[in-house]
Design an enzyme around this catalytic site. Structure first.
Site, PDB file in Angstrom:
ATOM      1  N   ARG A 143       0.837  -1.196   0.000  1.00 14.73           N
ATOM      2  CA  ARG A 143       0.000   0.000   0.000  1.00 14.73           C
ATOM      3  C   ARG A 143       0.877   1.254   0.000  1.00 14.73           C
ATOM      4  NH1 ARG A 143      -5.095   1.459  -1.493  1.00 14.73           N
ATOM      5  NH2 ARG A 143      -6.173   2.760   0.009  1.00 14.73           N
ATOM      6  N   THR A 431      -8.580  -0.142 -10.695  1.00 14.88           N
ATOM      7  CA  THR A 431      -7.991  -1.258  -9.944  1.00 14.88           C
ATOM      8  C   THR A 431      -8.147  -2.556 -10.724  1.00 14.88           C
ATOM      9  OG1 THR A 431      -8.631  -0.131  -7.907  1.00 14.88           O
ATOM     10  CG2 THR A 431      -7.966  -2.394  -7.671  1.00 14.88           C
ATOM     11  N   THR A 449      -3.666  -1.487  -7.642  1.00 13.91           N
ATOM     12  CA  THR A 449      -4.393  -0.268  -8.025  1.00 13.91           C
ATOM     13  C   THR A 449      -3.489   0.936  -8.225  1.00 13.91           C
ATOM     14  OG1 THR A 449      -6.296   1.101  -7.378  1.00 13.91           O
ATOM     15  CG2 THR A 449      -4.766   0.489  -5.628  1.00 13.91           C
ATOM     16  N   GLU A 470      -3.716   7.661  -4.741  1.00 13.21           N
ATOM     17  CA  GLU A 470      -4.249   6.835  -3.646  1.00 13.21           C
ATOM     18  C   GLU A 470      -4.568   7.617  -2.381  1.00 13.21           C
ATOM     19  OE1 GLU A 470      -5.706   3.375  -3.926  1.00 13.21           O
ATOM     20  OE2 GLU A 470      -3.875   3.564  -5.103  1.00 13.21           O
ATOM     21  N   ASP A 473      -7.887   8.316  -0.773  1.00 14.27           N
ATOM     22  CA  ASP A 473      -8.617   7.340   0.051  1.00 14.27           C
ATOM     23  C   ASP A 473      -8.608   7.741   1.537  1.00 14.27           C
ATOM     24  OD1 ASP A 473      -9.406   5.760  -2.028  1.00 14.27           O
ATOM     25  OD2 ASP A 473      -8.049   4.104  -1.622  1.00 14.27           O
ATOM     26  N   SER A 493     -10.422  -0.438   0.430  1.00 13.43           N
ATOM     27  CA  SER A 493     -11.540  -1.401   0.393  1.00 13.43           C
ATOM     28  C   SER A 493     -11.154  -2.654  -0.379  1.00 13.43           C
ATOM     29  CB  SER A 493     -12.750  -0.777  -0.308  1.00 13.43           C
ATOM     30  OG  SER A 493     -13.115   0.399   0.335  1.00 13.43           O
ATOM     31  N   GLY A 514     -13.472   0.354  -5.831  1.00 11.77           N
ATOM     32  CA  GLY A 514     -13.562   1.231  -4.666  1.00 11.77           C
ATOM     33  C   GLY A 514     -14.437   0.611  -3.576  1.00 11.77           C
TER      34      GLY A 514
HETATM   35  N1  GLU Z   1      -8.259   3.014  -3.967  1.00 10.43           N
HETATM   36  C1  GLU Z   1      -9.297   2.049  -3.778  1.00 10.43           C
HETATM   37  C2  GLU Z   1      -9.057   1.237  -2.530  1.00 10.43           C
HETATM   38  O1  GLU Z   1      -7.933   1.019  -2.166  1.00 10.43           O
HETATM   39  C3  GLU Z   1      -9.429   1.143  -4.936  1.00 10.43           C
HETATM   40  C4  GLU Z   1      -9.851   1.915  -6.145  1.00 10.43           C
HETATM   41  C5  GLU Z   1     -10.905   1.269  -6.963  1.00 10.43           C
HETATM   42  O2  GLU Z   1     -11.002   0.051  -6.964  1.00 10.43           O
HETATM   43  O3  GLU Z   1     -11.641   1.976  -7.639  1.00 10.43           O
HETATM   44  O4  GLU Z   1      -9.999   0.825  -1.931  1.00 10.43           O
END
Ligand code: GLU
Length: 614
Positions: A143, A431, A449, A470, A473, A493, A514
């Site tokens: 991450r 993602t 992602t 990122e 988030d 997520s 997301g």
């Molecule tokens: N940044 C999102 C996450 O880590 C994922 C983005 C997406 O899947 O649209 O939850």
């Protein structure tokens, strides 16, 4: 999840008598275009709906050893990803004797080239690995981190208002210190069996020689053109400066050179050398605070998975800072306590319970969850059986817990009182999720992602890869467990998940999307395990998405009567259907692996059978 439900799964609440848990599997596969022959173990059938893959040296779906399709079975290896080229590259690594981690690493390197809109070395992700020899699961957590110069209020304007998302997601402040490359190379060194040169080679060739742009990539180039910097525009355009369209060839020589530097020098040129310098310069020009020290100091963590028993299996996945598998497990456990198996598939009662369980789990996510290195998260309390049984007890048939706005968080063991809800919003569908299983039983469930489609929209000039956004988030409003802090990782997520039976993986699942990721991943497991659908059926079964407030998005195929009935119970359904998630799964049987790729994009499962004498 797909918009197109299998035609034979009729709307039972509208009077049909079909039992969806007994869908004829071959009819389903025919409906979505897969030939029955593609199911045969050891066959090398090219499925009717599968695009011919001509860009992968040494691979074709018609070739001996390989079986391609939306759902295929094989004995010696399985790959399921959103991209036929990347699936082909990974299957080729399996055929050359590489293990699941080798194949997954090669697959991610390839996606960087073929699906620059979804993931890449400019981003981060979570790779859940089952090491069969050690009988252990490890999560390689790459991450992104906030630079050390990040501030809790960096997404607020001078008046203290949130900077609009379209603005803040393109700013340098949105770019996290990327982790994907360190994740790949750490996983390869710890669990792989092949040299980096072999695993990155196909991606370099593809970037240098080019490949054919498909409809989805063309759409992403067109839709994100407005936020591209010059480097991105140049890379994603024709010689006359027009956005590349479907059927055009995308050559990315800068990316080929970047990957060639990595091939020779490993992670160093990226994190400490010339690429780091260029990346930092780009971020700072966009107003960010990232430094070359931030890049040099970045490292992944190796995390123990979160685990939760569910019926007679166990749900296992990436722990915090991804909320995904924890929230999936909380919701599914509540559904077990509610006895969801007593309600028919696609009934109003089933959708009501799913929406309620996700709503309650989501309210807890928003209240309590954040990066555990920074926030004191009562995760054991949130996953505690007594707590979840009590939470499930709040669910009433005929009345939604979110009917009057947003559901309240609970008070799990380890917490004295509840505070204010925070809300960072967000769902996009960017993602990518993929899975690989090899003949030894090693398994990888990996979600990766750059956040939004095409990330921040900014490419590092001369380097050919997109920068993530990122850090959006994080909550824009400071104060909660997911506020921005220096060196912190934003709450995710993403839900790379495995289901274990007697301690051994028998199913892998995950999705982009997301916040919707949690809903669609949970429902894939529900449909597979509680309603007994086959792997692809569990992927295409229409899903719903909700969060701690009452709006419900839905895949087409959710019966109108179920929507009408549950609307009377307080659910606020969207007027139009959506296309939720893009789920890839692998079912791991004793003698057979079944891979399924969501037909709502170009996904492809590729099985490998070594053939010969056994
Ligand atoms: N940044 C999102 C996450 O880590 C994922 C983005 C997406 O899947 O649209 O939850």
């Amino acid at each position: 999840m797909t918009r197109q439900p299998p035609s034979q799964v009729t709307d039972r609440t509208d009077g049909s008598t079909a039992d969806a848990s007994r869908i004829n599997r071959r009819t389903l596969l025919t409906t979505i275009g897969v030939t029955a022959g593609a199911l045969g173990i050891g066959s090398s059938t090219t499925a009717a709906d599968v695009q011919p893959v001509t860009d992968v040296p040494g691979f074709s779906c018609g070739k001996r050893h390989f079986t391609c399709g939306r759902e295929v079975a094989a004995a010696d290896g399985m790959v399921s990803s959103v991209d036929p080229i990347a699936s082909g590259v990974a299957a080729t690594i399996l055929r050359k004797g590489g293990n699941a981690v080798d194949a997954a690493v090669a697959l991610q390197y390839t996606l960087n080239v073929t699906q620059p809109h979804g993931s890449g070395i400019g981003g981060g992700g979570f790779m859940v690995i089952y090491d069969a020899a050690a009988d252990e699961i490890t999560c390689v957590n790459s991450r992104e981190r906030a630079p050390r110069g990040a501030e809790p209020d960096m997404f607020l304007d001078e008046d203290g208002d949130e900077i609009p998302f379209d603005q803040r997601h393109q700013s340098g402040d949105a770019v996290g210190v990327p982790g994907t490359l360190k994740g790949l190379e750490t996983a390869r060194k710890l669990y792989g069996s092949r040299p980096r040169q072999q695993l990155i080679g196909p991606a370099i060739k593809l970037a240098r020689k080019g490949f054919t742009v498909d409809d989805f990539l063309a759409e992403q180039i067109a839709e994100n053109w407005w936020k591209f910097n010059d480097a991105a525009k140049e890379t994603f355009s024709t010689a006359s400066g027009e956005p590349l369209g479907a059927g055009d060839r995308l050559v990315n020589a800068d990316l080929a050179d970047t990957l060639a530097l990595i091939k020779r020098g490993g992670t160093d040129p990226f994190y400490e050398g010339e690429i780091a310098a260029d990346l930092v310069e780009t971020v700072r020009e966009l107003g960010g605070t990232m430094t070359t020290d931030d890049m040099a100091d970045y490292d992944i963590t190796l995390d123990d998975p979160v685990r939760k028993d569910w019926y007679d299996v166990e749900i296992v996945g990436q722990p915090l800072p991804s909320s995904g598998p924890s929230v999936v497990a909380m919701a599914l456990k509540m559904l077990e306590f509610c006895g969801i198996e007593n309600h028919e598939l696609r009934s109003p009662e089933m959708y009501h319970l799913v929406a309620e369980a996700i709503t309650l789990a989501w309210a807890d996510r928003m209240e309590y969850m954040g990066d555990p290195e920074f926030a004191d998260v009562p995760i054991d309390g949130l996953l505690d059986d007594d707590y979840l049984a009590k939470r499930a007890g709040e669910i009433r048939m005929g009345d939604s817990v979110a009917a009057n706005g947003c559901a309240d968080p609970g008070v799990p063991p380890g917490v004295d009182s509840s505070g204010e809800l925070s809300d960072s919003g967000g769902e996009s569908g960017a993602t990518t999720h993929f899975s690989v299983v090899d003949k030894h039983g090693n398994a990888v469930s990996y979600t990766s992602t750059i956040e939004q489609f095409m990330g921040s929209g900014k490419m590092v000039p001369g380097r050919g890869f997109m920068l993530n956004n990122e850090l959006t988030d994080f909550d824009a409003e400071p104060g909660g467990p997911n506020e921005v802090q220096p060196w912190k990782r934003p709450l995710s997520s993403m839900s790379p998940t495995m289901v274990l039976n007697d301690g051994v993986p028998e199913f892998t699942a995950g999705s982009p999307g997301g916040w919707t990721i949690v809903s669609v991943t949970a429902q894939t497991l529900l449909y597979r395990y509680v309603y007994g659908l086959d792997p692809l059926e569990s992927v295409v079964e229409p899903a719903i998405y909700t969060y701690h407030c009452s709006d419900v998005e839905w895949d087409s195929g959710v019966p109108e009567r179920a929507r009408e009935t549950t609307a009377e119970w307080g659910h606020d359904w969207d007027d139009e259907a959506s296309t939720l998630g893009n789920v890839q799964v692998i079912d791991i049987g004793e003698d057979e692996l079944i891979g399924a790729a969501d037909p709502n994009r170009d996904g492809q499962a590729v099985g490998f059978d070594r053939g010969g004498c056994r």
